[in-house]
Design a protein around this motif. Structure first.
Motif, mmCIF file in Angstrom:
data_model
loop_
_atom_site.group_PDB
_atom_site.id
_atom_site.type_symbol
_atom_site.label_atom_id
_atom_site.label_comp_id
_atom_site.label_asym_id
_atom_site.label_seq_id
_atom_site.Cartn_x
_atom_site.Cartn_y
_atom_site.Cartn_z
ATOM 1 N N MET A 1 -0.838 16.902 -40.429
ATOM 2 C CA MET A 1 -2.084 16.337 -39.951
ATOM 3 C C MET A 1 -1.881 15.502 -38.680
ATOM 4 S SD MET A 1 -4.853 14.396 -42.255
ATOM 5 C CE MET A 1 -6.031 15.507 -42.938
ATOM 6 N N ILE A 2 -0.675 14.962 -38.503
ATOM 7 C CA ILE A 2 -0.379 14.221 -37.280
ATOM 8 C C ILE A 2 0.358 15.175 -36.348
ATOM 9 C CG2 ILE A 2 0.900 12.291 -36.285
ATOM 10 C CD1 ILE A 2 0.352 10.709 -38.772
ATOM 11 N N ASN A 3 -0.246 15.427 -35.194
ATOM 12 C CA ASN A 3 0.347 16.397 -34.272
ATOM 13 C C ASN A 3 1.460 15.762 -33.428
ATOM 14 O OD1 ASN A 3 -0.790 15.147 -31.918
ATOM 15 N ND2 ASN A 3 -2.744 16.122 -32.386
ATOM 16 N N GLU A 4 2.128 16.597 -32.666
ATOM 17 C CA GLU A 4 3.275 16.137 -31.873
ATOM 18 C C GLU A 4 2.876 15.124 -30.796
ATOM 19 O OE1 GLU A 4 6.489 16.602 -32.641
ATOM 20 O OE2 GLU A 4 5.632 17.622 -34.396
ATOM 21 N N LEU A 5 1.692 15.292 -30.216
ATOM 22 C CA LEU A 5 1.224 14.339 -29.212
ATOM 23 C C LEU A 5 1.013 12.965 -29.845
ATOM 24 C CD1 LEU A 5 0.374 13.797 -26.317
ATOM 25 C CD2 LEU A 5 -1.919 14.594 -26.914
ATOM 26 N N ASP A 6 0.411 12.939 -31.040
ATOM 27 C CA ASP A 6 0.227 11.671 -31.747
ATOM 28 C C ASP A 6 1.578 11.036 -32.068
ATOM 29 O OD1 ASP A 6 -2.558 11.756 -31.753
ATOM 30 O OD2 ASP A 6 -2.664 12.788 -33.685
ATOM 31 N N LYS A 7 2.534 11.843 -32.518
ATOM 32 C CA LYS A 7 3.865 11.316 -32.830
ATOM 33 C C LYS A 7 4.524 10.722 -31.594
ATOM 34 C CE LYS A 7 4.836 14.228 -36.831
ATOM 35 N NZ LYS A 7 5.687 15.274 -37.411
ATOM 36 N N THR A 8 4.340 11.373 -30.456
ATOM 37 C CA THR A 8 4.881 10.852 -29.198
ATOM 38 C C THR A 8 4.240 9.515 -28.859
ATOM 39 O OG1 THR A 8 5.315 13.090 -28.401
ATOM 40 C CG2 THR A 8 5.183 11.350 -26.731
ATOM 41 N N ASP A 9 2.918 9.423 -29.041
ATOM 42 C CA ASP A 9 2.216 8.159 -28.782
ATOM 43 C C ASP A 9 2.689 7.059 -29.732
ATOM 44 O OD1 ASP A 9 0.780 9.312 -26.711
ATOM 45 O OD2 ASP A 9 -1.008 9.686 -27.933
ATOM 46 N N ILE A 10 2.924 7.411 -30.980
ATOM 47 C CA ILE A 10 3.423 6.433 -31.953
ATOM 48 C C ILE A 10 4.805 5.952 -31.543
ATOM 49 C CG2 ILE A 10 4.228 6.171 -34.340
ATOM 50 C CD1 ILE A 10 1.812 8.073 -35.093
ATOM 51 N N GLU A 11 5.684 6.865 -31.144
ATOM 52 C CA GLU A 11 7.023 6.488 -30.694
ATOM 53 C C GLU A 11 6.955 5.579 -29.471
ATOM 54 O OE1 GLU A 11 9.962 6.926 -32.186
ATOM 55 O OE2 GLU A 11 8.906 7.930 -33.829
ATOM 56 N N ARG A 12 6.046 5.877 -28.573
ATOM 57 C CA ARG A 12 5.864 5.050 -27.369
ATOM 58 C C ARG A 12 5.424 3.633 -27.762
ATOM 59 N NH1 ARG A 12 2.335 8.147 -24.577
ATOM 60 N NH2 ARG A 12 4.068 9.447 -23.918
ATOM 61 N N ARG A 13 4.496 3.548 -28.727
ATOM 62 C CA ARG A 13 4.017 2.239 -29.190
ATOM 63 C C ARG A 13 5.155 1.457 -29.854
ATOM 64 N NH1 ARG A 13 1.627 -2.334 -28.560
ATOM 65 N NH2 ARG A 13 0.268 -3.033 -30.244
ATOM 66 N N LEU A 14 5.954 2.150 -30.659
ATOM 67 C CA LEU A 14 7.095 1.495 -31.296
ATOM 68 C C LEU A 14 8.076 0.954 -30.253
ATOM 69 C CD1 LEU A 14 7.776 3.943 -34.252
ATOM 70 C CD2 LEU A 14 7.037 1.554 -34.438
ATOM 71 N N LYS A 15 8.374 1.747 -29.229
ATOM 72 C CA LYS A 15 9.292 1.296 -28.179
ATOM 73 C C LYS A 15 8.750 0.057 -27.485
ATOM 74 C CE LYS A 15 11.640 5.620 -27.248
ATOM 75 N NZ LYS A 15 11.833 6.746 -26.358
ATOM 76 N N ASP A 16 7.444 0.035 -27.245
ATOM 77 C CA ASP A 16 6.809 -1.121 -26.611
ATOM 78 C C ASP A 16 6.943 -2.364 -27.489
ATOM 79 O OD1 ASP A 16 4.991 -2.547 -24.735
ATOM 80 O OD2 ASP A 16 3.583 -2.417 -26.427
ATOM 81 N N LEU A 17 6.662 -2.216 -28.780
ATOM 82 C CA LEU A 17 6.759 -3.352 -29.697
ATOM 83 C C LEU A 17 8.195 -3.855 -29.812
ATOM 84 C CD1 LEU A 17 4.355 -2.055 -32.485
ATOM 85 C CD2 LEU A 17 3.913 -3.954 -30.897
#
Length: 172
Positions: A1-17
């Motif tokens: 249900m979570i696509n690769e683009l969403d996963k990339t955005d989540i990883e980006r948010r994690l790196k920022d945090l």
């Protein structure tokens, strides 16, 4: 249900945090593993000793903006507080400080997402304030005599509302 683009955005948010935390504490932290599994009504869950967060894919799909602004920082705060302070109260002063001082987020402990998309079975209980829905797990605990639940507003014990069966009709 979570696509690769969403996963990339989540990883980006994690790196920022994690970059904010590293700058604030002047030290690095290991990046967490992220899983995507349904978990009841929980938007996210932090597994402290595993350095892992789980995000609920259905709630994510319906609340993406809130996940990036609130849920992901919420779960990351749990992991970082554990790495810095060890076991402390889950939403205690250390966690609240991480949320507000490090990430600039409101330290809210509960989400207000619409749970309709989850299609969860529930049982209706009530107090003087009105009806309250309990999950199957909580209802079963009440039925086994293992648990009682109290209203968060008035403090009264919740009691089961027994639904009346549909009246039977004679068709002929």
């Amino acid at each position: 249900m979570i696509n690769e683009l969403d996963k990339t955005d989540i990883e980006r948010r994690l790196k920022d945090l994690y970059a904010k935390a590293a700058l604030y504490f002047n030290r690095s932290f290991p990046a967490p593993l992220v899983t995507y599994r349904r978990s009841g009504k929980h938007a996210g869950t932090a597994f402290l000793q595993q350095n892992r967060i789980n995000l609920h894919p259905t709630l994510f799909a319906h609340n993406k903006e809130a996940y990036f602004s609130d849920v992901i920082p919420h779960e990351v705060s749990h992991l970082l507080v554990y790495q810095i302070h060890g076991r402390v109260k889950p939403h205690g002063i250390e966690w609240q400080s991480m949320m507000s001082d490090v990430f600039g987020c409101e330290p809210n402990t509960r989400h207000t997402f619409d749970l309709g998309p989850l299609q969860l079975k529930s049982f209706t209980y009530a107090c003087a304030c009105g009806p309250v829905e309990l999950s199957v797990r909580r209802h079963n605990a009440v039925m086994r005599g293992k648990q009682q639940y109290m209203c968060r507003q008035c403090g009264a014990r919740l009691t089961r509302l027994i639904e009346q069966p549909e009246p039977k009709t004679n068709c002929g």
